[in-house]
Scaffold this motif. Structure first.
Motif, PDB file in Angstrom:
ATOM      1  N   ARG A  66       0.757  -1.368  -0.384  1.00 59.52           N
ATOM      2  CA  ARG A  66      -0.067  -0.033   0.111  1.00 59.52           C
ATOM      3  C   ARG A  66       1.024   0.951   0.038  1.00 59.52           C
ATOM      4  N   ARG A  67       1.768   1.717   1.612  1.00 60.47           N
ATOM      5  CA  ARG A  67       2.882   2.340   0.633  1.00 60.47           C
ATOM      6  C   ARG A  67       3.471   2.467  -0.475  1.00 60.47           C
ATOM      7  N   ALA A  68       4.068   1.538  -0.584  1.00 63.19           N
ATOM      8  CA  ALA A  68       4.425   1.809  -1.791  1.00 63.19           C
ATOM      9  C   ALA A  68       3.589   1.694  -2.983  1.00 63.19           C
ATOM     10  N   LEU A  69       2.765   1.998  -3.480  1.00 64.80           N
ATOM     11  CA  LEU A  69       1.475   2.618  -4.618  1.00 64.80           C
ATOM     12  C   LEU A  69       1.648   3.783  -4.523  1.00 64.80           C
ATOM     13  N   GLU A  70       1.244   4.715  -2.742  1.00 65.68           N
ATOM     14  CA  GLU A  70       1.170   5.543  -2.435  1.00 65.68           C
ATOM     15  C   GLU A  70       2.328   6.658  -3.258  1.00 65.68           C
ATOM     16  N   ALA A  71       3.917   5.764  -2.976  1.00 67.30           N
ATOM     17  CA  ALA A  71       5.178   6.491  -2.621  1.00 67.30           C
ATOM     18  C   ALA A  71       5.400   6.674  -4.653  1.00 67.30           C
ATOM     19  N   CYS A  72       4.382   5.434  -5.419  1.00 70.02           N
ATOM     20  CA  CYS A  72       4.401   5.785  -6.911  1.00 70.02           C
ATOM     21  C   CYS A  72       3.860   7.166  -7.299  1.00 70.02           C
ATOM     22  N   ARG A  73       2.349   6.408  -6.786  1.00 69.71           N
ATOM     23  CA  ARG A  73       1.445   8.106  -7.176  1.00 69.71           C
ATOM     24  C   ARG A  73       2.442   9.087  -6.850  1.00 69.71           C
ATOM     25  N   ARG A  74       2.607   9.515  -6.227  1.00 66.86           N
ATOM     26  CA  ARG A  74       3.010  10.790  -5.284  1.00 66.86           C
ATOM     27  C   ARG A  74       4.051  10.376  -6.125  1.00 66.86           C
ATOM     28  N   GLU A  75       4.945   9.950  -6.775  1.00 67.93           N
ATOM     29  CA  GLU A  75       6.695  10.574  -7.392  1.00 67.93           C
ATOM     30  C   GLU A  75       5.597  10.619  -8.788  1.00 67.93           C
ATOM     31  N   ILE A  76       4.519  10.017  -9.452  1.00 64.31           N
ATOM     32  CA  ILE A  76       4.009  11.091 -10.761  1.00 64.31           C
ATOM     33  C   ILE A  76       3.662  11.959 -10.787  1.00 64.31           C
ATOM     34  N   ILE A  77       2.404  12.226  -9.619  1.00 62.93           N
ATOM     35  CA  ILE A  77       2.302  13.259  -9.545  1.00 62.93           C
ATOM     36  C   ILE A  77       2.962  14.227  -9.474  1.00 62.93           C
ATOM     37  N   LEU A  78       4.670  14.491  -8.746  1.00 64.85           N
ATOM     38  CA  LEU A  78       5.692  15.542  -8.258  1.00 64.85           C
ATOM     39  C   LEU A  78       6.089  15.760  -9.844  1.00 64.85           C
ATOM     40  N   ARG A  79       6.204  14.618 -10.166  1.00 66.13           N
ATOM     41  CA  ARG A  79       7.132  14.419 -11.550  1.00 66.13           C
ATOM     42  C   ARG A  79       6.116  15.434 -12.474  1.00 66.13           C
ATOM     43  N   LEU A  90       3.704  18.007 -11.934  1.00 69.88           N
ATOM     44  CA  LEU A  90       3.884  19.305 -11.846  1.00 69.88           C
ATOM     45  C   LEU A  90       5.346  19.834 -11.722  1.00 69.88           C
ATOM     46  N   SER A  91       6.236  18.963 -11.847  1.00 69.61           N
ATOM     47  CA  SER A  91       7.123  19.423 -12.264  1.00 69.61           C
ATOM     48  C   SER A  91       7.940  19.970 -13.382  1.00 69.61           C
ATOM     49  N   GLN A  92       7.564  19.053 -13.928  1.00 72.45           N
ATOM     50  CA  GLN A  92       7.356  19.028 -15.408  1.00 72.45           C
ATOM     51  C   GLN A  92       6.799  20.409 -15.694  1.00 72.45           C
ATOM     52  N   ASN A  93       5.504  19.999 -15.592  1.00 70.81           N
ATOM     53  CA  ASN A  93       4.420  22.054 -15.601  1.00 70.81           C
ATOM     54  C   ASN A  93       4.401  22.705 -14.906  1.00 70.81           C
ATOM     55  N   ALA A  94       5.650  23.254 -14.513  1.00 71.01           N
ATOM     56  CA  ALA A  94       5.964  23.966 -13.965  1.00 71.01           C
ATOM     57  C   ALA A  94       4.821  24.324 -12.857  1.00 71.01           C
ATOM     58  N   ALA A 107      -3.908  22.063 -14.179  1.00 71.28           N
ATOM     59  CA  ALA A 107      -4.848  21.943 -14.713  1.00 71.28           C
ATOM     60  C   ALA A 107      -3.881  21.341 -16.113  1.00 71.28           C
ATOM     61  N   THR A 108      -2.327  21.308 -16.684  1.00 75.37           N
ATOM     62  CA  THR A 108      -1.340  21.032 -17.645  1.00 75.37           C
ATOM     63  C   THR A 108      -1.038  19.772 -17.083  1.00 75.37           C
ATOM     64  N   ALA A 109      -0.631  19.774 -15.707  1.00 74.01           N
ATOM     65  CA  ALA A 109      -0.362  18.384 -15.403  1.00 74.01           C
ATOM     66  C   ALA A 109      -1.003  17.641 -15.962  1.00 74.01           C
ATOM     67  N   ALA A 110      -2.692  17.825 -15.388  1.00 74.13           N
ATOM     68  CA  ALA A 110      -3.921  16.772 -15.766  1.00 74.13           C
ATOM     69  C   ALA A 110      -3.670  16.292 -16.773  1.00 74.13           C
ATOM     70  N   ARG A 111      -4.007  17.426 -17.559  1.00 75.85           N
ATOM     71  CA  ARG A 111      -3.912  17.208 -19.257  1.00 75.85           C
ATOM     72  C   ARG A 111      -2.846  15.747 -19.445  1.00 75.85           C
ATOM     73  N   ALA A 112      -1.506  16.159 -19.272  1.00 77.14           N
ATOM     74  CA  ALA A 112      -0.578  15.525 -19.430  1.00 77.14           C
ATOM     75  C   ALA A 112      -0.422  13.386 -18.907  1.00 77.14           C
ATOM     76  N   LEU A 113      -1.569  13.745 -17.603  1.00 76.85           N
ATOM     77  CA  LEU A 113      -1.462  12.894 -16.666  1.00 76.85           C
ATOM     78  C   LEU A 113      -2.881  11.866 -17.619  1.00 76.85           C
ATOM     79  N   GLY A 114      -2.930  13.012 -18.180  1.00 73.91           N
ATOM     80  CA  GLY A 114      -4.875  11.950 -18.530  1.00 73.91           C
ATOM     81  C   GLY A 114      -6.123  12.202 -17.378  1.00 73.91           C
TER      82      GLY A 114
END
Lengths: 355, 95
Positions: A309-322, A324-328, A332-339
């Motif tokens: 469970r923690r691992a999944l959480e860490a992955c989701r966090r990582e994906i979202i952080l990445r 967000l940082s790629q989309n400044a 809105a743009t991060a959400a689009r990029a992630l679908g």
């Protein structure tokens, strides 16, 4: 201990723990000398390096304010977040700084040994007690006692410690005379004490006595902005120690360090940099100087040592952080990029506690 | 107090760990002897007569536990510090 092992140490190595364990083994089994008190001079190795993250600075501010009082401080946080360095800093910021700072790790010693370490024993108190021995509370008179892993002490000792905290009085093991000392207590644990109180394994009255000024040290993964300055600091320090000339780090290697989850926190970072400096050529820390768990890409690096469970959480966090940082930082743009729908992303950000 | 030239055996299959331990133990003024696996360890113990051994539990072939069992079975009471795991697993939020 199982199968006759004398003691154990964990990877990644904590140099001080290694030193303590090795010294103890050599002293007890070969030199047959009494284990020496870890007194003031032990740790010139680590200084408190704060970085610039808001959470760490907040913790430091609280600690500085607490230092001037005599109140008990309870340091909370994962292993390797620097609780002992913090305790030493509190001591050094206090007017007790010229008096002893005495640290004791409450885990790994039997109840009897821990009690005698803390409060001392009289001559003949038990088999092997050939001489009177002063406990650390006594040795620290006028100074600070650091109780590490306080959440792990036995119920009997909890009672004795409670009495000590209430009255600042104790008896040596096998003694009848009450002694009184003036010490400041800084305690630390990586356990959830509230949970231990709820399940009855930790006395609630002791918890309240200890929890006067609680300070939580954030895990390294929640203050990633501090990774570059900490890396610089450790690189300089270990270069000096190892007489090498490391002065910079490959940007890609630094990025790996920033993206790694650091389950062992600052201590693990220090070990990784030390290893890179000791084994590398310099003057630049390269990708190849880093251990595979850090260079390794993908979920494995983020999820080391975590439950499903923690691992999944860490992955989701990582994906979202990445994203967000790629989309400044734009949701809105991060959400689009992630679908994802922006609302769903916002909910995830909230649930995962991403700021 | 210094370890005063005590001979210490390090048993670990990972060269990086061995190197790091050697650096650390040398700093404590220990004389360091190394072995890369359980079998090497057992012969080093007999040949070099160290006063302390640091043994990694996880090694291919003969692992740390087996080394310990063999020593104890042979009546060798050498103090052994086992090296275990990766990182702290005690913190409840990491379970």
């Amino acid at each position: 201990m199982k199968e006759g092992a004398y003691d154990f140490i964990l990877k990644p190595f904590d140099p001080k723990h290694l030193e303590v364990v090795v010294r103890k083994a050599l002293e007890r089994d070969i030199l047959k000398r009494e284990v020496e008190v870890l007194a003031q001079d032990v740790d010139k190795r680590y200084h408190l390096v704060v970085g610039k993250s808001a959470r760490m600075n907040e913790a430091v501010e609280t600690a500085k304010k607490a230092a001037v009082s005599k109140s008990t401080v309870l340091l909370l946080g994962e292993s390797g977040t620097g609780k002992e360095i913090f305790a030493r800093s509190i001591h050094n910021w206090s007017e007790r700084k010229d008096m002893p700072f005495v640290a004791i790790n409450c885990v790994g010693l039997s109840r009897e040994l821990l009690e005698s370490e803390l409060f001392g024993h009289e001559k003949g108190a038990f088999t092997g007690a050939h001489d009177l021995k002063k406990g650390k509370m006594e040795l620290a008179h006028g100074g600070t006692v650091f109780l590490d892993e306080v959440g792990d002490i036995s119920p009997e000792l909890q009672t004795k410690l409670l009495r000590f905290l209430q009255e600042r009085e104790f008896e040596r093991v096998g003694g009848t005379k009450s002694m009184s000392v003036d010490v400041r207590i800084v305690a630390a644990t990586n356990r959830h004490l509230e949970r231990a109180v709820a399940d009855g394994s930790f006395r609630s009255d002791l918890y309240y006595r200890l929890n006067v000024i609680p300070i939580t040290l954030p895990p390294l993964k929640e203050r990633k902005e501090d990774i570059p300055p900490l890396t610089q600091y450790f690189m300089r320090r270990f270069s000096q120690e190892a007489k090498k000339a490391f002065s910079e780090i490959d940007p890609e290697a630094l990025e790996k360090l920033i993206n790694y989850a650091w389950p062992g926190n600052v201590r693990e970072l220090a070990n990784v940099i030390e290893r890179a400096v000791v084994l590398g050529q310099g003057p630049r820390i390269e990708l190849r100087d880093l251990p595979s768990r850090i260079v390794g890409t993908g979920p494995a690096a983020v999820t080391a040592n975590l439950s499903y469970r923690r691992a999944l959480e860490a992955c989701r966090r990582e994906i979202i952080l990445r994203a967000l940082s790629q989309n400044a930082g734009s949701r809105a743009t991060a959400a689009r990029a992630l679908g994802l729908h922006e609302k769903y992303l916002a909910a995830l950000i909230k649930n995962l506690g991403i700021e | 107090m210094e370890a005063m030239g005590a001979r210490v055996l390090v048993v670990d299959d990972d060269p990086a760990s061995r190197d790091l331990l050697e650096v650390r133990l040398s700093a404590l003024k220990c004389e360091v002897v190394m072995a890369a696996d359980g079998r090497e360890a057992l012969s080093a113990i007999r040949r070099e007569t160290p006063v302390l051994a640091l043994v990694d539990l996880q090694m291919p072939g003969m692992d740390g536990m087996e080394v310990l069992r063999t020593l104890r079975r042979d009546g060798i009471s050498l103090p052994v510090i086992v090296i275990t795991g990766t990182g702290p697993s005690k913190a409840p939020w990491k379970r």
